[in-house]
Design a protein around this motif. Structure first.
Motif, short mmCIF file in Angstrom:
data_model
loop_
_atom_site.label_atom_id
_atom_site.label_comp_id
_atom_site.label_asym_id
_atom_site.label_seq_id
_atom_site.Cartn_x
_atom_site.Cartn_y
_atom_site.Cartn_z
N LEU A 1 -1.24 -22.93 -59.04
CA LEU A 1 -0.81 -23.33 -57.71
C LEU A 1 -1.75 -22.78 -56.64
CD1 LEU A 1 1.35 -24.75 -56.03
CD2 LEU A 1 2.62 -22.60 -56.01
N GLN A 2 -2.16 -21.53 -56.77
CA GLN A 2 -3.09 -20.94 -55.81
C GLN A 2 -4.43 -21.65 -55.85
OE1 GLN A 2 -3.21 -16.74 -56.64
NE2 GLN A 2 -1.56 -16.32 -55.20
N LEU A 3 -4.90 -21.99 -57.04
CA LEU A 3 -6.17 -22.70 -57.16
C LEU A 3 -6.08 -24.07 -56.49
CD1 LEU A 3 -9.03 -22.87 -58.29
CD2 LEU A 3 -8.05 -23.82 -60.37
N GLY A 4 -4.99 -24.78 -56.72
CA GLY A 4 -4.81 -26.09 -56.10
C GLY A 4 -4.75 -26.01 -54.58
N CYS A 5 -4.07 -25.00 -54.06
CA CYS A 5 -3.98 -24.83 -52.60
C CYS A 5 -5.36 -24.51 -52.02
CB CYS A 5 -2.99 -23.73 -52.25
SG CYS A 5 -1.28 -24.19 -52.54
N SER A 6 -6.12 -23.66 -52.70
CA SER A 6 -7.46 -23.31 -52.21
C SER A 6 -8.38 -24.53 -52.24
CB SER A 6 -8.06 -22.21 -53.06
OG SER A 6 -7.32 -21.03 -52.92
N LEU A 7 -8.29 -25.32 -53.29
CA LEU A 7 -9.11 -26.52 -53.40
C LEU A 7 -8.74 -27.53 -52.31
CD1 LEU A 7 -11.33 -27.56 -55.24
CD2 LEU A 7 -9.59 -28.68 -56.61
N PHE A 8 -7.45 -27.70 -52.07
CA PHE A 8 -6.99 -28.60 -51.01
C PHE A 8 -7.47 -28.12 -49.65
CE2 PHE A 8 -3.73 -30.02 -47.98
CZ PHE A 8 -3.83 -31.38 -48.17
N GLY A 9 -7.43 -26.80 -49.43
CA GLY A 9 -7.92 -26.23 -48.17
C GLY A 9 -9.41 -26.48 -47.99
#
Length: 193
Positions: A96-104
């Motif tokens: 989830l953290q990786l996905g949020c960072s990628l989206f950011g």
């Protein structure tokens, strides 16, 4: 992992268990203990005082002890279940953290593109544009690396969850044993009435 060696206070059979265990059940007599450690001292506190030999018909104190043990076990089971859920949630946080960072990262890149297209048309595609894009990518990759959970931590959560699953099974088996004792006590009490 350190292995603790001691004797069961009830039947004096040797007990061996890892130092991080919080509950232990004797495989011979079935007595259940809460492991308490303070500095270099270890104590085993019995969970419930429900021995079959102690159960006398019409003895209200034994029934109270059984019910108190069941309440304590239910509380312990609830705590262990909550801890297992927390560990499971910690395991699922990394993706989830990786996905949020990628989206950011994509969001900031879109802002850079929009800024250069609208405000700096003459710089779009030039060296300033590419430096801005590169800076956004480098900062984003560094943020993603910092947020990623390392393998050791993930393995720790998995092993801790497995260990807590074993503790939960032990507590459930102790609860089942005490419930059987309560049913036996209730049946003896009804026969004597």
């Amino acid at each position: 992992m350190e292995i603790i060696k001691t004797n069961c206070p009830a039947c004096t059979v040797a007990l061996e268990f890892p130092s991080d265990f919080e509950h232990v059940i004797c495989s011979v007599c079935g007595a259940s203990y809460r492991v308490r450690k303070y500095k270099d001292t270890l104590s085993l506190a019995i969970i419930g005082k429900t021995d079959e030999a102690m159960l006398l018909p019409n003895d209200a104190s034994n029934l109270n002890a059984i019910e108190a043990s069941l309440a304590e076990l239910n509380e312990d089971i609830e705590k262990v279940t909550e801890e297992i859920e927390v560990l499971r949630a910690n395991e699922k946080v990394a993706p989830l953290q990786l996905g949020c960072s990628l989206f950011g990262t994509f969001g900031i890149l879109l802002l850079v593109f929009a800024a250069f297209v609208t405000l700096g048309k003459s710089y779009f595609g030039g060296w300033i544009f590419w430096i801005a894009v590169g800076a956004v990518l480098v900062i984003s990759v560094l943020r993603m690396r910092r947020k990623l959970m390392n393998r050791d931590k993930l393995e720790y959560y998995k092993s801790e969850r497995a260990r807590m699953g074993i503790v939960l099974e032990q507590l459930q088996s102790e609860k089942n044993r005490i419930e059987r004792l309560k049913a036996e006590f209730d049946s003896r009490e009804s026969e004597n009435s």
